[in-house]
Design a protein around this motif. Structure first.
Motif, PDB file in Angstrom:
ATOM      1  N   UNK A  98      11.462   5.857 -32.966  1.00  0.00           N
ATOM      2  CA  UNK A  98      11.380   4.455 -32.586  1.00  0.00           C
ATOM      3  C   UNK A  98      12.739   3.788 -32.541  1.00  0.00           C
ATOM      4  N   UNK A  99      13.556   4.067 -33.546  1.00  0.00           N
ATOM      5  CA  UNK A  99      14.896   3.476 -33.578  1.00  0.00           C
ATOM      6  C   UNK A  99      15.763   4.005 -32.440  1.00  0.00           C
ATOM      7  N   UNK A 100      15.686   5.320 -32.190  1.00  0.00           N
ATOM      8  CA  UNK A 100      16.475   5.908 -31.107  1.00  0.00           C
ATOM      9  C   UNK A 100      16.057   5.353 -29.753  1.00  0.00           C
TER      10      UNK A 100
ATOM     11  N   UNK B 193      16.195  -9.547 -23.813  1.00  0.00           N
ATOM     12  CA  UNK B 193      15.106  -9.226 -22.889  1.00  0.00           C
ATOM     13  C   UNK B 193      14.760  -7.742 -22.921  1.00  0.00           C
ATOM     14  N   UNK B 194      15.778  -6.890 -22.954  1.00  0.00           N
ATOM     15  CA  UNK B 194      15.543  -5.454 -22.822  1.00  0.00           C
ATOM     16  C   UNK B 194      15.036  -4.820 -24.107  1.00  0.00           C
ATOM     17  N   UNK B 195      15.612  -5.189 -25.244  1.00  0.00           N
ATOM     18  CA  UNK B 195      15.253  -4.507 -26.484  1.00  0.00           C
ATOM     19  C   UNK B 195      13.803  -4.766 -26.906  1.00  0.00           C
TER      20      UNK B 195
ATOM     21  N   UNK C 242      11.164   1.086 -34.385  1.00  0.00           N
ATOM     22  CA  UNK C 242      11.627   0.330 -33.221  1.00  0.00           C
ATOM     23  C   UNK C 242      11.854  -1.136 -33.576  1.00  0.00           C
ATOM     24  N   UNK C 243      10.900  -1.734 -34.310  1.00  0.00           N
ATOM     25  CA  UNK C 243      11.061  -3.127 -34.712  1.00  0.00           C
ATOM     26  C   UNK C 243      12.218  -3.329 -35.669  1.00  0.00           C
TER      27      UNK C 243
END
Length: 725
Positions: free
Chosen positions: A48-50, A66-68, A148-149
């Motif tokens: 998720x982080x990658x 916007x993208x992240x 990811x979060x």
């Protein structure tokens, strides 16, 4: 620039600093998950982080915002979809192909959306290779979302904290690239130089320079509130002044080589420009380190005194046409380069002096100079519906390649690692054939190198802490060079995966390394094969790019010849014209890497690119003349400007009509370019260096360049850009 200087340039750049922030965030989240939740959860958190970090490239904060978040949402949905469908092969394939198709369409939102597209495919491939995603898809997707979060928060906070340094480093990088352009310019003054080859190298360096300058614009112009922001803006504008002065000196190379062959003046010009490049590097290096530039970057007096002596020597010669031409060309070139040198000498003070942004151009709005934001849904749909839509073709090609990879992965003896084929395709296959070819080579060599490095490291049986340190370094390198040297990114990425496999004990090292290489070869072959499926050859885009060049040239000419001058409008028109030249030159370079039967009008197009570049330099030279000596013009100068503006507009309109019959044809055509020969012969030799005579000469050269663009447009119109498959 020496290798040591180049290494320092990259080490202190925003690319490496961004890579360090990304590596710290990814590794920190992974270790925290490992310590509290175990290795399997850590692998999901790391994915998720990658996946989110792929969109965390150096760029404006508004773009990241916007993208992240979009990367977090799309990545989580893709991971969950792959996991939920894992038990049903046909459904799993359908889900993966659907994700692939949508990911490819994301490119329609613009170049900035490329990391989002690649990142979505990356996490899809990682989910395909994860047993945990299939065993417990909801839990795996939850850990993925946590990673990811978590990285989203880290990335935005870290980017905000480093915003000023990132803007400063991007500006310094553009100055370094301007110095490289100056070095290419210096080659034009080497006695006996092949000017055509020098011009081709200048166009290539300009392509890189315009890209770096736009990156600096996007960052510096995003935030103009404090005097420190004003300092960066003033430095950026001064850099463009230097660039313009260098461009304006492009117009007399052939004349200098013809009339000064055997003289020392060319050697002195060469050394002067090289010294200017080194001085720029000095200022850029100081900015890159967040240090004040030295007040004196170089002493230019020896070369300037030597050139002054050369001018006196020419003045003493008999007033033959060649001697008059040599005097005029040398005086003009020295004056232009001296303006460049003076501006470079002023640069340290400009870069150290705080100035409120409102005092620069009266607080004008610079929004038009920034890259356009992500396109809307309507534009995306329009691109899909366009005839021979490159976007739709790419989506179909990518889906076909991934579908073939999924089918192949089912029959391979190392099926558990077949996802690496999909990952290779995701990272290699691009809308452009030439870029796909190059990335395939880079990925294969990178993976081979990565396997060797990982094997050598593991053979030493280092402790886990050293392996984690190696993963941190590899993460930094992979992110830092993703837009600069993809081969380094491929090498580092392979090292990361192999070391992670070793640490988690999820595979035999030798088998895993062999599988990586074989899968990379298969993925590369599928990517190259898919490039021939519904291909979007560069020639298809040439008519639109040529039309764009001519339209931008017309706008640039109008802004340059306008009476009175509007400096901000001129700078915007110049920027857009250089963007158009770079777009055409880039497409031409990519076309040369395509199969020979897909190339059209190579010699004619190469000449047209050079003519476009030359017209731009002529317009810049006229602007510099008006700016510095406009007060010396005669009363009829405005009428001369208006007449030339009409003639140039008619020539460019005729050229555009030849390329695209839908374009409006001019009501009347100016005389053909060769009809200006007598004017050039008279006015190219101003014995008294009078500003009015220089104006007449410069206007005649501009009309001649526009006329040649018109005359050569017919050959390009008949090139058959759309003929054949």
């Amino acid at each position: 620039m020496s290798f040591a200087q180049l290494l320092q340039r990259y080490f202190y750049s925003h690319y490496v600093h961004s890579g360090l922030r990304v590596a710290l965030g990814v590794l920190g989240l992974t270790l925290a998950a490992w310590a509290t939740l175990g290795p399997h959860a850590a692998a999901a958190v790391s994915s998720g982080a990658l996946g989110t970090s792929l969109t965390d490239l150096p760029g404006p904060l508004a773009e990241k915002r916007r993208l992240m978040p979009a990367a977090v949402v799309l990545g989580t949905l893709a991971t969950l979809g792959v996991g939920l469908s894992a038990g049903t092969p046909w459904l799993n394939a359908a889900v993966v192909l659907g994700i692939t198709f949508v990911s490819a369409l994301l490119l329609g939102w613009g170049r900035a959306a490329l990391p989002l597209s690649v990142g979505t495919l990356f996490v899809t491939a990682m989910a395909l290779g994860s047993h945990e995603a299939a065993a417990d898809p909801w839990q795996h997707a939850g850990w993925f979302l946590a990673g990811a979060g978590g990285y989203l928060l880290w990335g935005l906070v870290a980017a905000r904290a480093a915003a000023r340094r990132t803007r400063q480093q991007a500006l310094a990088e553009s100055l370094h690239e301007l110095a490289e352009y100056l070095r290419a310019k210096a080659d034009c003054y080497v006695p006996g130089a092949d000017l055509e080859r020098c011009y081709a190298q200048l166009v290539h360096r300009q392509t890189l320079l315009v890209e770096r300058q736009q990156a600096a614009r996007d960052l510096v112009l995003e935030e103009l509130r404090t005097p420190a922001d004003g300092t960066l803006l003033a430095t950026l504008l001064a850099a463009f002044d230097i660039y313009e002065a260098v461009l304006s000196a492009h117009t007399d190379h052939a004349l200098l080589h013809r009339t000064l062959a055997g003289a020392d003046a060319l050697d002195f010009l060469h050394e002067l420009v090289l010294k200017a490049a080194r001085a720029l590097d000095t200022v850029a290096a100081a900015l890159m380190r967040d240090q004040p530039p030295p007040a004196a970057t170089a002493c230019f007096k020896p070369e300037l005194y030597a050139l002054a002596y050369e001018r006196l020597r020419l003045d003493a010669l008999a007033p033959t046409p060649d001697n008059q031409a040599a005097r005029a060309a040398l005086a003009a070139t020295v004056a232009k380069i001296e303006r460049c040198v003076v501006r470079i000498q002023e640069l340290p003070a400009i870069a150290s002096r705080p100035v409120p942004p409102a005092e620069i151009f009266g607080g004008a709005d610079f929004a038009a100079f920034r890259s356009p934001p992500l396109a809307g849904l309507k534009l995306l749909i329009a691109q899909i519906r366009a005839p021979r839509s490159p976007l739709l073709r790419h989506a179909l090609r990518l889906s076909a390649a991934v579908g073939a990879a999924l089918a192949l992965g089912r029959v391979l003896p190392y099926e558990a690692h077949g996802y690496w084929i999909v990952l290779t395709i995701a990272l290699v296959l691009r809308p452009n054939f030439s870029i796909t070819q190059q990335r395939q080579k880079d990925r294969l060599l990178g993976n081979l190198t990565g396997c060797v490095l990982a094997a050598a490291l593991l053979a030493a049986e280092p402790p886990a802490v050293l392996l984690l340190a190696a993963i941190f370094v590899a993460n930094t390198v992979a992110h830092a060079f993703v837009t600069l040297r993809y081969r380094y990114t491929a090498t580092a990425g392979c090292v990361i995966v192999l070391l992670q496999v070793h640490l988690t004990g999820s595979g035999a090292g030798e088998v895993t390394m062999l599988a990586r290489v074989l899968d990379t070869v298969l993925g590369g072959l599928l990517s190259i094969g898919a490039s021939h499926l519904l291909p979007s050859w560069e020639r298809y885009a040439m008519p639109a790019l040529l039309r764009g060049l001519l339209d931008a040239a017309g706008a640039h000419a109008r802004a340059t010849l306008a009476e009175p001058m509007d400096e901000l409008a001129y700078r915007l028109a110049r920027k857009r014209y250089h963007d158009a030249v770079v777009a055409l030159a880039g497409a031409f370079e990519r076309m040369l890497a395509e199969p020979p039967d897909q190339q059209r009008a190579v010699a004619a197009l190469e000449r047209y690119v050079a003519l476009g570049y030359l017209l731009g330099t002529q317009l810049v030279a006229l602007h510099m003349l008006r700016l510095h000596r406009g007060s010396e013009f005669e009363a009829d100068a405005p009428e001369r400007l208006r007449a030339s503006a009409a003639a140039v507009a008619a020539s460019l309109a005729a050229a555009a009509h030849a390329i695209d019959p839908a374009a409006a044809a001019p009501e009347a055509l100016p005389p053909p370019a060769n009809a200006l020969a007598d004017t050039l012969a008279d006015d190219a030799l101003p014995g008294d260096w009078h500003a009015e005579r220089l104006l007449v000469r410069r206007l005649a050269l501009i009309r001649a360049s526009a006329g040649e663009l018109r005359e050569r447009a017919g050959a390009l119109a008949a090139a058959g850009w759309s003929a054949g498959p």
